[in-house]
Design a protein around this motif. Sequence first.
Motif, PDB file in Angstrom:
ATOM      1  N   PHE A  12      -8.248  21.422   5.131  1.00  0.00           N
ATOM      2  CA  PHE A  12      -9.700  21.562   5.080  1.00  0.00           C
ATOM      3  C   PHE A  12     -10.115  22.424   3.893  1.00  0.00           C
ATOM      4  O   PHE A  12      -9.534  23.469   3.641  1.00  0.00           O
ATOM      5  CB  PHE A  12     -10.210  22.213   6.368  1.00  0.00           C
ATOM      6  CG  PHE A  12      -9.919  21.409   7.603  1.00  0.00           C
ATOM      7  CD1 PHE A  12     -10.796  20.431   8.034  1.00  0.00           C
ATOM      8  CD2 PHE A  12      -8.750  21.622   8.317  1.00  0.00           C
ATOM      9  CE1 PHE A  12     -10.525  19.681   9.169  1.00  0.00           C
ATOM     10  CE2 PHE A  12      -8.465  20.878   9.447  1.00  0.00           C
ATOM     11  CZ  PHE A  12      -9.350  19.906   9.879  1.00  0.00           C
ATOM     12  N   ASP A  13     -11.150  21.944   3.199  1.00  0.00           N
ATOM     13  CA  ASP A  13     -11.823  22.722   2.161  1.00  0.00           C
ATOM     14  C   ASP A  13     -13.135  23.183   2.792  1.00  0.00           C
ATOM     15  O   ASP A  13     -14.105  22.423   2.854  1.00  0.00           O
ATOM     16  CB  ASP A  13     -12.073  21.866   0.924  1.00  0.00           C
ATOM     17  CG  ASP A  13     -12.873  22.603  -0.136  1.00  0.00           C
ATOM     18  OD1 ASP A  13     -12.639  23.813  -0.316  1.00  0.00           O
ATOM     19  OD2 ASP A  13     -13.737  21.975  -0.778  1.00  0.00           O
ATOM     20  N   PHE A  14     -13.129  24.408   3.300  1.00  0.00           N
ATOM     21  CA  PHE A  14     -14.263  24.936   4.048  1.00  0.00           C
ATOM     22  C   PHE A  14     -15.481  25.118   3.154  1.00  0.00           C
ATOM     23  O   PHE A  14     -15.382  25.617   2.033  1.00  0.00           O
ATOM     24  CB  PHE A  14     -13.890  26.284   4.679  1.00  0.00           C
ATOM     25  CG  PHE A  14     -15.020  26.911   5.435  1.00  0.00           C
ATOM     26  CD1 PHE A  14     -15.327  26.489   6.718  1.00  0.00           C
ATOM     27  CD2 PHE A  14     -15.790  27.894   4.853  1.00  0.00           C
ATOM     28  CE1 PHE A  14     -16.385  27.049   7.413  1.00  0.00           C
ATOM     29  CE2 PHE A  14     -16.852  28.464   5.532  1.00  0.00           C
ATOM     30  CZ  PHE A  14     -17.148  28.040   6.821  1.00  0.00           C
ATOM     31  N   GLY A  15     -16.633  24.703   3.667  1.00  0.00           N
ATOM     32  CA  GLY A  15     -17.897  24.913   2.978  1.00  0.00           C
ATOM     33  C   GLY A  15     -19.001  25.083   3.997  1.00  0.00           C
ATOM     34  O   GLY A  15     -18.833  24.747   5.173  1.00  0.00           O
ATOM     35  N   ILE A  19     -17.406  20.138   4.756  1.00  0.00           N
ATOM     36  CA  ILE A  19     -16.013  20.575   4.841  1.00  0.00           C
ATOM     37  C   ILE A  19     -15.153  19.387   4.436  1.00  0.00           C
ATOM     38  O   ILE A  19     -15.181  18.337   5.087  1.00  0.00           O
ATOM     39  CB  ILE A  19     -15.669  21.051   6.269  1.00  0.00           C
ATOM     40  CG1 ILE A  19     -16.548  22.258   6.646  1.00  0.00           C
ATOM     41  CG2 ILE A  19     -14.183  21.396   6.374  1.00  0.00           C
ATOM     42  CD1 ILE A  19     -16.452  22.683   8.095  1.00  0.00           C
ATOM     43  N   GLY A  20     -14.439  19.556   3.336  1.00  0.00           N
ATOM     44  CA  GLY A  20     -13.551  18.491   2.876  1.00  0.00           C
ATOM     45  C   GLY A  20     -12.326  18.403   3.772  1.00  0.00           C
ATOM     46  O   GLY A  20     -11.868  19.415   4.314  1.00  0.00           O
ATOM     47  N   VAL A  21     -11.813  17.186   3.938  1.00  0.00           N
ATOM     48  CA  VAL A  21     -10.662  16.961   4.798  1.00  0.00           C
ATOM     49  C   VAL A  21      -9.655  16.079   4.068  1.00  0.00           C
ATOM     50  O   VAL A  21     -10.036  15.120   3.388  1.00  0.00           O
ATOM     51  CB  VAL A  21     -11.068  16.260   6.120  1.00  0.00           C
ATOM     52  CG1 VAL A  21      -9.879  16.136   7.064  1.00  0.00           C
ATOM     53  CG2 VAL A  21     -12.215  16.978   6.803  1.00  0.00           C
ATOM     54  N   ALA A  22      -8.380  16.419   4.220  1.00  0.00           N
ATOM     55  CA  ALA A  22      -7.302  15.592   3.675  1.00  0.00           C
ATOM     56  C   ALA A  22      -6.175  15.558   4.693  1.00  0.00           C
ATOM     57  O   ALA A  22      -6.028  16.462   5.518  1.00  0.00           O
ATOM     58  CB  ALA A  22      -6.797  16.166   2.352  1.00  0.00           C
ATOM     59  N   PRO A  36     -15.527  13.654   4.322  1.00  0.00           N
ATOM     60  CA  PRO A  36     -15.918  15.057   4.543  1.00  0.00           C
ATOM     61  C   PRO A  36     -16.765  15.196   5.804  1.00  0.00           C
ATOM     62  O   PRO A  36     -17.446  14.265   6.226  1.00  0.00           O
ATOM     63  CB  PRO A  36     -16.738  15.411   3.305  1.00  0.00           C
ATOM     64  CG  PRO A  36     -16.466  14.351   2.313  1.00  0.00           C
ATOM     65  CD  PRO A  36     -16.060  13.129   3.070  1.00  0.00           C
ATOM     66  N   LEU A  37     -16.709  16.375   6.384  1.00  0.00           N
ATOM     67  CA  LEU A  37     -17.464  16.672   7.595  1.00  0.00           C
ATOM     68  C   LEU A  37     -18.740  17.412   7.235  1.00  0.00           C
ATOM     69  O   LEU A  37     -18.688  18.416   6.527  1.00  0.00           O
ATOM     70  CB  LEU A  37     -16.644  17.564   8.521  1.00  0.00           C
ATOM     71  CG  LEU A  37     -15.247  17.092   8.881  1.00  0.00           C
ATOM     72  CD1 LEU A  37     -14.497  18.185   9.630  1.00  0.00           C
ATOM     73  CD2 LEU A  37     -15.326  15.824   9.696  1.00  0.00           C
ATOM     74  N   PRO A  38     -19.891  16.948   7.725  1.00  0.00           N
ATOM     75  CA  PRO A  38     -21.092  17.753   7.515  1.00  0.00           C
ATOM     76  C   PRO A  38     -20.977  19.040   8.325  1.00  0.00           C
ATOM     77  O   PRO A  38     -20.343  19.069   9.384  1.00  0.00           O
ATOM     78  CB  PRO A  38     -22.223  16.858   8.032  1.00  0.00           C
ATOM     79  CG  PRO A  38     -21.581  15.814   8.872  1.00  0.00           C
ATOM     80  CD  PRO A  38     -20.142  15.725   8.473  1.00  0.00           C
ATOM     81  N   ALA A  39     -21.595  20.092   7.807  1.00  0.00           N
ATOM     82  CA  ALA A  39     -21.581  21.383   8.509  1.00  0.00           C
ATOM     83  C   ALA A  39     -22.955  22.014   8.375  1.00  0.00           C
ATOM     84  O   ALA A  39     -23.676  21.763   7.411  1.00  0.00           O
ATOM     85  CB  ALA A  39     -20.518  22.299   7.913  1.00  0.00           C
ATOM     86  N   GLU A  75     -16.549  36.729   0.973  1.00  0.00           N
ATOM     87  CA  GLU A  75     -17.249  36.381   2.215  1.00  0.00           C
ATOM     88  C   GLU A  75     -16.864  34.969   2.649  1.00  0.00           C
ATOM     89  O   GLU A  75     -16.623  34.722   3.828  1.00  0.00           O
ATOM     90  CB  GLU A  75     -18.767  36.498   2.036  1.00  0.00           C
ATOM     91  CG  GLU A  75     -19.562  36.094   3.268  1.00  0.00           C
ATOM     92  CD  GLU A  75     -19.211  36.876   4.537  1.00  0.00           C
ATOM     93  OE1 GLU A  75     -19.322  36.290   5.629  1.00  0.00           O
ATOM     94  OE2 GLU A  75     -18.820  38.052   4.455  1.00  0.00           O
ATOM     95  N   MET A  76     -16.777  34.047   1.703  1.00  0.00           N
ATOM     96  CA  MET A  76     -16.393  32.672   2.056  1.00  0.00           C
ATOM     97  C   MET A  76     -14.945  32.603   2.549  1.00  0.00           C
ATOM     98  O   MET A  76     -14.649  31.812   3.445  1.00  0.00           O
ATOM     99  CB  MET A  76     -16.591  31.728   0.867  1.00  0.00           C
ATOM    100  CG  MET A  76     -18.036  31.347   0.658  1.00  0.00           C
ATOM    101  SD  MET A  76     -18.798  30.508   2.077  1.00  0.00           S
ATOM    102  CE  MET A  76     -18.004  28.922   1.984  1.00  0.00           C
ATOM    103  N   SER A  77     -14.062  33.416   1.997  1.00  0.00           N
ATOM    104  CA  SER A  77     -12.676  33.373   2.492  1.00  0.00           C
ATOM    105  C   SER A  77     -12.601  33.936   3.910  1.00  0.00           C
ATOM    106  O   SER A  77     -11.828  33.435   4.729  1.00  0.00           O
ATOM    107  CB  SER A  77     -11.706  34.098   1.551  1.00  0.00           C
ATOM    108  OG  SER A  77     -11.943  35.478   1.510  1.00  0.00           O
ATOM    109  N   ARG A  78     -13.422  34.928   4.214  1.00  0.00           N
ATOM    110  CA  ARG A  78     -13.467  35.439   5.588  1.00  0.00           C
ATOM    111  C   ARG A  78     -13.970  34.357   6.549  1.00  0.00           C
ATOM    112  O   ARG A  78     -13.439  34.174   7.644  1.00  0.00           O
ATOM    113  CB  ARG A  78     -14.340  36.695   5.673  1.00  0.00           C
ATOM    114  CG  ARG A  78     -13.652  37.935   5.096  1.00  0.00           C
ATOM    115  CD  ARG A  78     -14.465  39.199   5.322  1.00  0.00           C
ATOM    116  NE  ARG A  78     -15.512  39.391   4.334  1.00  0.00           N
ATOM    117  CZ  ARG A  78     -15.315  39.873   3.110  1.00  0.00           C
ATOM    118  NH1 ARG A  78     -14.104  40.210   2.720  1.00  0.00           N
ATOM    119  NH2 ARG A  78     -16.318  40.009   2.275  1.00  0.00           N
TER     120      ARG A  78
END
Length: 147
Positions: A12-15, A19-22, A36-39, A75-78
Amino acid sequence: MSEAGQRLVLAFDFGTRRIGVAVGNELVGRARELEPLPARDGIPDWDVIARLVEEWQPALFVVGLPLHADGSASEMSRRARKFGKRLFGRYGVPCEWVDEHGSTREAKSIAREAGHRGNYRDQGVDGIAAVLILESWFAREEGLPAR
């Protein structure tokens, strides 16, 4: 459960908006992007993730951590780490993290080479970034240098 070296992995590429998924297999060390998943403010539709987990039966999750250039947490990594912990809590699948520094920039470059016109808000590169994150994790596991 598959043994190390042969596991199916969801990355997952969190956003906060997407959120990207592979998905990939350790044996071949390659990944492919999924939709990708909407968030909403980083919160996905957990029912959609449950369907992905049911369909792919991953033995491991990998989540990209957007660390600062010096390796310190942002903050994004947390938030990405919290997302990974929630994945584990909901599905009982172990989660690992990988430094994703530069993955979005590299994903945009790959997309441009494939003809992307640069409207990343509407046509994101989250799936490509998730592929890069997972392939970077595969390389790390093999003892190879990351991208």
